[in-house]
Design a protein around this motif. Sequence first.
Motif, mmCIF file in Angstrom:
data_model
loop_
_atom_site.group_PDB
_atom_site.id
_atom_site.type_symbol
_atom_site.label_atom_id
_atom_site.label_comp_id
_atom_site.label_asym_id
_atom_site.label_seq_id
_atom_site.Cartn_x
_atom_site.Cartn_y
_atom_site.Cartn_z
ATOM 1 N N ARG A 52 64.574 53.892 -40.031
ATOM 2 C CA ARG A 52 65.256 54.690 -39.019
ATOM 3 C C ARG A 52 66.081 53.814 -38.083
ATOM 4 O O ARG A 52 67.167 54.175 -37.663
ATOM 5 C CB ARG A 52 64.231 55.488 -38.208
ATOM 6 C CG ARG A 52 64.884 56.476 -37.267
ATOM 7 C CD ARG A 52 63.893 57.283 -36.467
ATOM 8 N NE ARG A 52 62.919 57.936 -37.335
ATOM 9 C CZ ARG A 52 61.610 57.940 -37.102
ATOM 10 N NH1 ARG A 52 61.119 57.341 -36.058
ATOM 11 N NH2 ARG A 52 60.796 58.568 -37.918
ATOM 12 N N ARG A 53 65.559 52.609 -37.779
ATOM 13 C CA ARG A 53 66.290 51.693 -36.903
ATOM 14 C C ARG A 53 67.535 51.147 -37.620
ATOM 15 O O ARG A 53 68.601 51.019 -37.021
ATOM 16 C CB ARG A 53 65.381 50.542 -36.481
ATOM 17 C CG ARG A 53 66.053 49.565 -35.530
ATOM 18 C CD ARG A 53 65.108 48.504 -35.021
ATOM 19 N NE ARG A 53 64.260 47.898 -36.023
ATOM 20 C CZ ARG A 53 64.592 46.848 -36.790
ATOM 21 N NH1 ARG A 53 65.780 46.287 -36.660
ATOM 22 N NH2 ARG A 53 63.743 46.358 -37.654
ATOM 23 N N LEU A 58 71.553 58.237 -40.879
ATOM 24 C CA LEU A 58 70.902 58.877 -42.009
ATOM 25 C C LEU A 58 69.666 59.656 -41.574
ATOM 26 O O LEU A 58 69.375 60.724 -42.089
ATOM 27 C CB LEU A 58 70.513 57.836 -43.049
ATOM 28 C CG LEU A 58 69.946 58.340 -44.361
ATOM 29 C CD1 LEU A 58 70.975 59.210 -45.074
ATOM 30 C CD2 LEU A 58 69.545 57.188 -45.250
ATOM 31 N N GLY A 59 68.961 59.147 -40.579
ATOM 32 C CA GLY A 59 67.770 59.820 -40.069
ATOM 33 C C GLY A 59 68.080 61.126 -39.363
ATOM 34 O O GLY A 59 67.239 62.023 -39.288
ATOM 35 N N LYS A 60 69.273 61.271 -38.855
ATOM 36 C CA LYS A 60 69.648 62.492 -38.128
ATOM 37 C C LYS A 60 70.059 63.622 -39.061
ATOM 38 O O LYS A 60 70.146 64.769 -38.643
ATOM 39 C CB LYS A 60 70.804 62.190 -37.169
ATOM 40 C CG LYS A 60 70.387 61.254 -36.052
ATOM 41 C CD LYS A 60 71.559 60.922 -35.159
ATOM 42 C CE LYS A 60 71.138 59.910 -34.093
ATOM 43 N NZ LYS A 60 72.261 59.503 -33.284
ATOM 44 N N THR A 61 70.312 63.304 -40.324
ATOM 45 C CA THR A 61 70.753 64.341 -41.256
ATOM 46 C C THR A 61 69.613 65.166 -41.780
ATOM 47 O O THR A 61 68.487 64.860 -41.697
ATOM 48 C CB THR A 61 71.494 63.732 -42.456
ATOM 49 O OG1 THR A 61 70.615 62.840 -43.135
ATOM 50 C CG2 THR A 61 72.732 63.030 -42.017
#
Length: 61
Positions: A52-53, A58-61
């Motif tokens: 995520r860092r 990509l983590g927000k999708t």
Amino acid sequence: MKKKTDDLFDILADLGGPIPSEDARDRRRREKGLPDEAARRDLALTYLTVQRRLWPALGKT
């Protein structure tokens, strides 16, 4: 942190589907040589935190 970890594993379990039933012998055989469950959870949490860092978009999708 415990609740966050449990939520994460609930999501992963939903993606993986149901776990087939097994007896204690099959479980011991499958887990032979692996670290205990707490250590595996910590490893998974660390892995996902780093991902995520590194890729926040990509983590927000």
